[in-house]
Design a protein around this motif. Sequence first.
Motif, mmCIF file in Angstrom:
data_model
loop_
_atom_site.group_PDB
_atom_site.id
_atom_site.type_symbol
_atom_site.label_atom_id
_atom_site.label_comp_id
_atom_site.label_asym_id
_atom_site.label_seq_id
_atom_site.Cartn_x
_atom_site.Cartn_y
_atom_site.Cartn_z
ATOM 1 N N SER A 15 0.824 -1.203 0.000
ATOM 2 C CA SER A 15 0.000 0.000 0.000
ATOM 3 C C SER A 15 0.857 1.251 0.000
ATOM 4 N N THR A 74 -3.042 1.950 9.894
ATOM 5 C CA THR A 74 -2.886 0.642 9.281
ATOM 6 C C THR A 74 -2.413 0.808 7.845
ATOM 7 N N GLU A 75 -1.581 -0.127 7.402
ATOM 8 C CA GLU A 75 -1.019 -0.074 6.060
ATOM 9 C C GLU A 75 -1.961 -0.685 5.023
ATOM 10 N N THR A 76 -3.193 -0.894 5.362
ATOM 11 C CA THR A 76 -4.176 -1.503 4.470
ATOM 12 C C THR A 76 -4.365 -0.678 3.196
ATOM 13 N N HIS A 80 -9.116 -1.970 0.317
ATOM 14 C CA HIS A 80 -9.354 -3.048 1.272
ATOM 15 C C HIS A 80 -9.636 -2.515 2.677
ATOM 16 N N THR A 81 -9.871 -1.218 2.778
ATOM 17 C CA THR A 81 -10.168 -0.628 4.081
ATOM 18 C C THR A 81 -11.419 -1.239 4.695
ATOM 19 N N MET A 83 -12.223 -4.163 5.114
ATOM 20 C CA MET A 83 -11.950 -5.309 5.974
ATOM 21 C C MET A 83 -11.734 -4.890 7.427
ATOM 22 N N MET A 84 -11.144 -3.708 7.618
ATOM 23 C CA MET A 84 -10.891 -3.234 8.977
ATOM 24 C C MET A 84 -12.178 -2.869 9.712
ATOM 25 N N TRP A 180 -2.250 -8.898 8.613
ATOM 26 C CA TRP A 180 -3.402 -8.108 8.152
ATOM 27 C C TRP A 180 -3.555 -6.799 8.922
ATOM 28 N N GLU A 181 -2.966 -6.677 10.097
ATOM 29 C CA GLU A 181 -3.005 -5.404 10.815
ATOM 30 C C GLU A 181 -1.998 -4.417 10.214
ATOM 31 N N ARG A 182 -0.735 -4.820 10.098
ATOM 32 C CA ARG A 182 0.335 -3.986 9.530
ATOM 33 C C ARG A 182 0.263 -2.549 10.040
ATOM 34 N N GLU A 183 0.450 -2.421 11.329
ATOM 35 C CA GLU A 183 0.243 -1.137 11.991
ATOM 36 C C GLU A 183 1.491 -0.246 11.941
#
Length: 255
Positions: A15, A74-76, A80-81, A83-84, A180-183
Amino acid sequence: MASIEDLLQRRTDLSTFLIHLTRDTLGNVGPSARENLLTMIGDGYIEACSPFGPASMHEPNLTYAATQKVVCFTETPLEHTWMMLEDIDKRDVHFQPYGLAVTKTTARRAGCNPVWYSDITPGRDWPIDAVNAMVNDAVRRATTGRTVDRDKLSEEPIFKLTPFFEQMGPTKYSRKEFWWEREWRRIGDFPLYPRRTVAVLAPAHNHEHLRKELTEINEGWGARPILDPHWGLERMIAAIAQISDEHIGPFPDAG
């Protein structure tokens, strides 16, 4: 010879952006997620309200210089936001579809850093165990009897690192994972500027009213794209390009 920037822009698994989502106040006894979004935009910063990391419980004994309070992203990828926002089994954080998107470059220049995840799955020693040991040693060095010297404790280098550590794996009641978090986090408040913000996030039915409120705060904010985090990538691209709804489709206009 190609530059890394030229190559990365074609990687769909990475992302370009970081997302900050807002939440309703716990127990619904305070501001809503929407109200929290407008407050941070009006204030010009995202407030670092809560301590995170393996030393978060020591926040009351630390000075501001060693605070564990952070702003989280988050690096989403944008598309795909959604999903959070899902009600995910064993996840104890529940976001609402309101927030902001910034580029990683903007975030890094503001002091954001990726979170370092350590597994906690039972059965072996993990890096987080060493971090916890260093925190405990620091507390012992700063404690006399039952009194903790806040200034001495805050001088311990480990507390500069702990806000950027997080566990991953199953706990008794929840689960948190890097993949999936990739904070990303920033210690202290995160400054906000309209021109350095990629987009505002909000449900589509609220866009018209929200844009009026953003314009009242600052014309620069009123001019920023507003994206529904449940939209797909194509719909988001159209909104960022400022293509009006009647020209988006899905079918060509015969007239």
